[in-house]
Design a protein around this motif. Structure first.
Motif, short mmCIF file in Angstrom:
data_model
loop_
_atom_site.label_atom_id
_atom_site.label_comp_id
_atom_site.label_asym_id
_atom_site.label_seq_id
_atom_site.Cartn_x
_atom_site.Cartn_y
_atom_site.Cartn_z
N GLU A 385 1.70 -7.68 0.15
CA GLU A 385 1.67 -8.76 -0.84
C GLU A 385 1.84 -10.12 -0.19
O GLU A 385 1.36 -11.13 -0.70
N GLN A 386 2.53 -10.16 0.95
CA GLN A 386 2.80 -11.42 1.63
C GLN A 386 1.76 -11.74 2.71
O GLN A 386 1.75 -12.84 3.25
N ALA A 387 0.89 -10.78 3.00
CA ALA A 387 -0.07 -10.96 4.09
C ALA A 387 -1.22 -11.87 3.69
O ALA A 387 -1.57 -11.98 2.51
N SER A 388 -1.82 -12.51 4.68
CA SER A 388 -2.99 -13.35 4.43
C SER A 388 -4.23 -12.47 4.33
O SER A 388 -4.18 -11.27 4.62
N GLU A 389 -5.35 -13.08 3.93
CA GLU A 389 -6.59 -12.31 3.82
C GLU A 389 -7.01 -11.73 5.16
O GLU A 389 -7.42 -10.56 5.25
N ASP A 390 -6.90 -12.53 6.21
CA ASP A 390 -7.28 -12.05 7.55
C ASP A 390 -6.41 -10.87 7.98
O ASP A 390 -6.90 -9.90 8.57
N GLN A 391 -5.12 -10.96 7.69
CA GLN A 391 -4.21 -9.87 8.05
C GLN A 391 -4.53 -8.61 7.25
O GLN A 391 -4.52 -7.50 7.79
N LEU A 392 -4.83 -8.79 5.96
CA LEU A 392 -5.17 -7.64 5.12
C LEU A 392 -6.46 -6.98 5.59
O LEU A 392 -6.56 -5.75 5.63
N LEU A 393 -7.44 -7.80 5.94
CA LEU A 393 -8.71 -7.25 6.44
C LEU A 393 -8.48 -6.47 7.73
O LEU A 393 -9.07 -5.39 7.93
N SER A 394 -7.62 -6.99 8.58
CA SER A 394 -7.30 -6.31 9.84
C SER A 394 -6.60 -4.97 9.58
O SER A 394 -6.92 -3.96 10.21
N ILE A 395 -5.66 -4.97 8.63
CA ILE A 395 -4.94 -3.73 8.29
C ILE A 395 -5.90 -2.70 7.71
O ILE A 395 -5.86 -1.52 8.08
N LEU A 396 -6.78 -3.14 6.82
CA LEU A 396 -7.75 -2.23 6.22
C LEU A 396 -8.69 -1.65 7.28
O LEU A 396 -8.93 -0.44 7.32
N SER A 397 -9.20 -2.51 8.13
CA SER A 397 -10.14 -2.07 9.17
C SER A 397 -9.47 -1.08 10.13
O SER A 397 -10.08 -0.08 10.52
N LYS A 398 -8.23 -1.36 10.48
CA LYS A 398 -7.50 -0.47 11.39
C LYS A 398 -7.30 0.90 10.75
O LYS A 398 -7.50 1.94 11.41
N ASN A 399 -6.93 0.92 9.48
CA ASN A 399 -6.72 2.19 8.80
C ASN A 399 -8.01 2.99 8.67
O ASN A 399 -8.02 4.21 8.85
N LEU A 400 -9.09 2.30 8.37
CA LEU A 400 -10.38 2.99 8.25
C LEU A 400 -10.82 3.56 9.60
O LEU A 400 -11.36 4.67 9.67
N GLU A 401 -10.59 2.81 10.65
CA GLU A 401 -10.94 3.28 11.99
C GLU A 401 -10.14 4.53 12.35
O GLU A 401 -10.68 5.51 12.88
N GLU A 402 -8.85 4.50 12.04
CA GLU A 402 -7.99 5.66 12.34
C GLU A 402 -8.41 6.87 11.50
O GLU A 402 -8.44 8.00 12.00
N LEU A 403 -8.72 6.64 10.23
CA LEU A 403 -9.13 7.74 9.36
C LEU A 403 -10.46 8.34 9.80
O LEU A 403 -10.68 9.55 9.69
N GLN A 404 -11.35 7.50 10.29
CA GLN A 404 -12.63 8.01 10.80
C GLN A 404 -12.42 8.92 12.01
O GLN A 404 -13.10 9.94 12.16
N LYS A 405 -11.46 8.54 12.86
CA LYS A 405 -11.14 9.39 14.02
C LYS A 405 -10.51 10.70 13.56
O LYS A 405 -10.82 11.77 14.09
#
Length: 472
Positions: A385-405
Motif C-alpha cells: 500500500e505504501q509502495a510506488s508504482e515502479d516498486q509495485l511493478l518490480s514486485i509483480l514482475s519478480k513474482n511472475l518470473e519466480e512463478l514461471q520458474k
C-alpha cells in the motif's frame, strides 16, 4: 394531447441518454464487482474444500445450465448439513461461472427478469449479516462451517476468511446499488412503452380514477391485454402512471422523473490529478494469493512422490543411515534429481541437476509469502500500500518470473517422478498437473493486468509528450 406527446419525447430522449450512460459507466463497474464477488467466494469455497468441511459435488460436471437458477433454499437436518451444503456451494459456484461466462453486461440483456435472477443469486447468502444466528438456513449453515474453518491456530486461513467475507459484503452492496439503477431504467422504459401503446390515449374520468381504483385498473387491464399482451403486467407501474397523468402532483412527478434520469455531471476541477494505476498493480499481485494453497498442496504431493522413489532407491542400510542422521539432528544428505525441460527460447531440451531440498524450501517460502496477501493488515500488504508504482511493478514482475520458474521445474518434476519409479509403483505417484495448470492460469491473468498497466502508463506518457493535459 400536445403536452402528452411532448412528455413522451422528453422521456424517450432522457431514457436513451440514460441507457448510453449506464452501458458506458455502470455496467463495466457491475462486471468488475461480480469478478471480485466470484473470486472472493472462490477463495472461501476452496478453503472449505481443502479443510474437508465440504466435499466436491461428483455430479457437478453433469449439470447443464441453460439459465441462471437460484440453488435450493429448502430446510435440511443437521445430519444432512455437510451433504446439502456441499451440493449447494458447488451449485452456487457453477451459477456464478455461468453468470460471468454467458451473461452480457448490457442494459438490453439485463432485463427485469434477469435482474431478479441475479439479485436472488447475490443474496442467496446474506453476506452483510453473515452470522450463525441468521434466519436463513444457508447463511446460518455456511457461517457454522466458516467458524469451524477458523478453529485452531491457522491465522492465515482466518485472515483469508475475514477478508473474503468483507469483500463479499462490499461487493454485494455495490452490486445492488448498480442493479437498482438498471431496474429503475427498465421500469421507466416500460412505462414509456405503455404510454406509447395505449395509456396516454385513454380517456379516464379524472374525478373517479382514484375513487374507483378497482374499476380503473380493470379498464387498464383490458386495454393492456389488447395492446401489450407480449409483456408482463406490473400493477405498481400503472399505479405510478395514474399518479403522473391524473394525480394532483402529476406535473411535479413528471418533472422529477426527467430530472432523475438525467446524466450525472462530472465534478469540475481546474486540473485533474494525474491518474494513478497503483490499484491495477496491487490487484495483480493480490490475485496471486490463491496460489498459496496450490503450492502447499503441491509440496505435499512432491514429498509423497519422493517417499515412493526413495523406497525403491534406498536399501536397508541407507534407510538406517538416514534415520540416524535425523535422530542426531544432522542435515539429511542432499538429494539431486536430473530433470529435463524445454527451453522456450532455444526450443531445445535442457537437463538440470535439481537440489530437491532447496527447491522445496523455496516453494514453501513462496507459499507463505503469497498467503500473507490474504490479510490487508499483514506487513506485506502494508508495504504494498505504501509502495510506488515502479516498486509495485518490480514486485509483480519478480513474482511472475519466480512463478514461471516454479512452473517449469514442477512440470519437469511431474514427468521425472512418473518416469523414474517402477511400473508397480507408478499408481502411487500423485500427479500435479492440476496444480501446474492453476499456476499457469494465475500467471496469465496477472500478466494481462501487468500489460494493461504498461499500456495505460505508456498512453499517459505519450499524452504528456504531446502536451495534452487533463484540464477541464
Amino acid at each position: 394531447m400536445k403536452d402528452a406527446l411532448q412528455f413522451q419525447n422528453d422521456l424517450a430522449e432522457a431514457l436513451e441518454q440514460r441507457k448510453i450512460w449506464l452501458d458506458r459507466n455502470l455496467l463495466p463497474q457491475l462486471k468488475e464487482e461480480f469478478s471480485l464477488f466470484k473470486a472472493s467466494f472462490g477463495s472461501l469455497y476452496q478453503l472449505l474444500l481443502r479443510k474437508g468441511l465440504v466435499q466436491e459435488d461428483p455430479y457437478k460436471n453433469d449439470i447443464k445450465i441453460g439459465e441462471l437458477e437460484i440453488p435450493s433454499e429448502s430446510p435440511f437436518t443437521d445430519s444432512e448439513r455437510i451433504e446439502q451444503m456441499s451440493i449447494r456451494l458447488s451449485n452456487f459456484e457453477s451459477q456464478l461461472d455461468f453468470l460471468m461466462t454467458f451473461y452480457q453486461f448490457s442494459v438490453d440483456f439485463l432485463t427485469l427478469d434477469r435482474i431478479k435472477r441475479i439479485s436472488g443469486l447475490v443474496k442467496y447468502f446474506n453476506w452483510p449479516q453473515f452470522s450463525v444466528n441468521s434466519q436463513y438456513i444457508n447463511t446460518r449453515a455456511l457461517a457454522e462451517l466458516v467458524n469451524m474453518a477458523k478453529g485452531g491456530n491457522d491465522q492465515l486461513s482466518t485472515g483469508l476468511i475475514v477478508d473474503s467475507i468483507q469483500r463479499l459484503e462490499n461487493a454485494t452492496k455495490n452490486i445492488f446499488k448498480i442493479l437498482k439503477d438498471i431496474t429503475d431504467f427498465h421500469r421507466q422504459n416500460y412505462k414509456l412503452e405503455a404510454r406509447l401503446r395505449f395509456f396516454d390515449a385513454l380517456t379516464l374520468d379524472r374525478n373517479n380514477v382514484f375513487m374507483k381504483k378497482d374499476e380503473t385498473m380493470l379498464i387498464i387491464k383490458r386495454k393492456f391485454a389488447e395492446t401489450m399482451s407480449d409483456r408482463p403486467f406490473y400493477p405498481e407501474l400503472f399505479d405510478e402512471l395514474l399518479k403522473e397523468n391524473y394525480g394532483a402532483e402529476g406535473e411535479t412527478l413528471k418533472s422529477e422523473l426527467i430530472k432523475r434520469l438525467s446524466i450525472p455531471e462530472e465534478p469540475k476541477t481546474k486540473k485533474k490529478a494525474e491518474q494513478s494505476f497503483r490499484p491495477i498493480l496491487i490487484d495483480s499481485i493480490r490475485s496471486l494469493n490463491g496460489l498459496s494453497h496450490i503450492l502447499s498442496d503441491t509440496i505435499i504431493k512432491l514429498d509423497e512422490n519422493k517417499l515412493v522413489l526413495d523406497s525403491e532407491q534406498n536399501g536397508f542400510w541407507q534407510k538406517v543411515r538416514q534415520l540416524i542422521l535425523k535422530m542426531l539432528n544432522k542435515d539429511l544428505e542432499e538429494v539431486f534429481y536430473d530433470i529435463e525441460y524445454l527451453d522456450p527460447v532455444l526450443g531445445t531440451t535442457k537437463t538440470e541437476k535439481l537440489d530437491f531440498g532447496a527447491f522445496r524450501l523455496e516453494l514453501d517460502k513462496k507459499a507463505r509469502y503469497l498467503a500473507s496477501l490474504s490479510s490487508r493488515t499483514s506487513s506485506l500488504m502494508t508495504k504494498l500500500e505504501q509502495a510506488s508504482e515502479d516498486q509495485l511493478l518490480s514486485i509483480l514482475s519478480k513474482n511472475l518470473e519466480e512463478l514461471q520458474k516454479f512452473h517449469r521445474t514442477l512440470s519437469a518434476l511431474d514427468e521425472f517422478f512418473k518416469s523414474e519409479v517402477s511400473k508397480e509403483n507408478r499408481e502411487k505417484i500423485r500427479g500435479i498437473k492440476p496444480e501446474i495448470s492453476a499456476i499457469k492460469n494465475a500467471i496469465v491473468k496477472a500478466n494481462q493486468k501487468r500489460h494493461e498497466y504498461i499500456a495505460q502508463k505508456e498512453e499517459q506518457e505519450q499524452l504528456k509528450k504531446l502536451g495534452i493535459q487533463d484540464n477541464v
